[in-house]
Design a protein around this motif. Structure first.
Motif, mmCIF file in Angstrom:
data_model
loop_
_atom_site.group_PDB
_atom_site.id
_atom_site.type_symbol
_atom_site.label_atom_id
_atom_site.label_comp_id
_atom_site.label_asym_id
_atom_site.label_seq_id
_atom_site.Cartn_x
_atom_site.Cartn_y
_atom_site.Cartn_z
ATOM 1 N N UNK A 107 52.845 -2.162 -29.445
ATOM 2 C CA UNK A 107 51.796 -1.362 -28.805
ATOM 3 C C UNK A 107 50.583 -1.164 -29.700
ATOM 4 N N UNK A 108 50.766 -1.287 -31.001
ATOM 5 C CA UNK A 108 49.709 -0.939 -31.945
ATOM 6 C C UNK A 108 48.496 -1.853 -31.794
ATOM 7 N N UNK A 109 47.318 -1.232 -31.742
ATOM 8 C CA UNK A 109 46.085 -2.016 -31.671
ATOM 9 C C UNK A 109 45.790 -2.620 -33.044
ATOM 10 N N UNK A 110 44.939 -3.614 -33.048
ATOM 11 C CA UNK A 110 44.491 -4.223 -34.292
ATOM 12 C C UNK A 110 43.073 -3.728 -34.560
ATOM 13 N N UNK A 111 42.945 -2.905 -35.570
ATOM 14 C CA UNK A 111 41.648 -2.349 -35.981
ATOM 15 C C UNK A 111 40.922 -1.625 -34.846
ATOM 16 N N UNK A 112 41.661 -1.106 -33.878
ATOM 17 C CA UNK A 112 41.037 -0.404 -32.762
ATOM 18 C C UNK A 112 40.146 -1.287 -31.911
ATOM 19 N N UNK A 113 40.342 -2.623 -32.008
ATOM 20 C CA UNK A 113 39.497 -3.563 -31.269
ATOM 21 C C UNK A 113 40.287 -4.514 -30.389
ATOM 22 N N UNK A 114 41.516 -4.744 -30.723
ATOM 23 C CA UNK A 114 42.378 -5.619 -29.935
ATOM 24 C C UNK A 114 43.573 -4.786 -29.485
ATOM 25 N N UNK A 115 43.773 -4.700 -28.156
ATOM 26 C CA UNK A 115 44.783 -3.805 -27.596
ATOM 27 C C UNK A 115 45.828 -4.621 -26.833
ATOM 28 N N UNK A 116 47.043 -4.106 -26.804
ATOM 29 C CA UNK A 116 48.155 -4.813 -26.175
ATOM 30 C C UNK A 116 48.803 -3.950 -25.097
ATOM 31 N N UNK A 117 49.194 -4.600 -24.026
ATOM 32 C CA UNK A 117 49.900 -3.922 -22.941
ATOM 33 C C UNK A 117 50.929 -4.897 -22.372
#
Length: 184
Positions: free
Chosen positions: A134-144
């Protein structure tokens, strides 16, 4: 991990059709006639059928399910061969089964965008593995997706919940940019 469960949806015309399966049962399950350690091609690849009859206006529709190695092997067949095998499974249970007028077949493992049907926790994983996804990458890449949901994994509901959560995270990140269109 990633699992596979394919469907063969069988449709019959309503005109003069006599439903050959128990209309009141939600699931029709056949016992396997071959060893469970072997891969099945043919009727034993289709052991479970969901009865959609009473939920769709009494239209004669059955949804066959095939999972694991059987589903993977079946993906090598044509739609016509898969439909033939699913109908053969029904004929072994009910005798004279008419040919369906239409069918829809899924192939989740070879679908280039999914490569499978559902997630599962592989040996050695805990719910923390899903949390890590679930963790985003640098607040720029998001997962669902259902694989990221800890309470309802492997379900459509899990996919929806995780999508809503990620959408909120994206909106929060956009608001932090200071762009006026996202701060109203």
């Amino acid at each position: 991990g990633n699992g596979i469960c394919n469907k063969c949806v069988l449709f019959w015309n309503r005109d003069d059709f006599v439903v050959f399966w128990p209309k009141e049962k939600d699931w029709i399950v056949k016992l396997r006639t071959t060893s469970s350690t072997t891969t099945s091609i043919g009727e034993d690849a289709w052991l479970e059928f969901y009865n959609a009859y009473k939920y769709n206006g009494n239209r004669p529709v059955l949804v066959g399910y095939s999972g694991g190695r059987d589903a993977s092997t079946a993906e090598l067949l044509t739609d016509e061969e898969i439909t033939r095998d699913a109908v053969a499974s029904l004929r072994s249970m009910f005798g004279n089964v008419p040919e369906p007028t239409r069918s829809i077949v899924t192939r989740w493992e070879t679908d280039e965008f999914s490569r499978g049907s559902f997630s599962f926790l592989a040996v050695g994983c805990t719910k923390h593995c899903r949390e890590d996804l679930q963790e985003s990458v640098d607040g720029k890449l998001f997962f669902a997706g259902e694989a990221t949901e800890t309470h309802f994994p492997s379900t459509t509901q899990g996919a929806l919940i995780s999508g809503e959560k990620s959408a909120c995270e994206v909106m929060d990140a956009l608001k932090k940019t200071g762009d006026a269109q996202f701060n109203s």
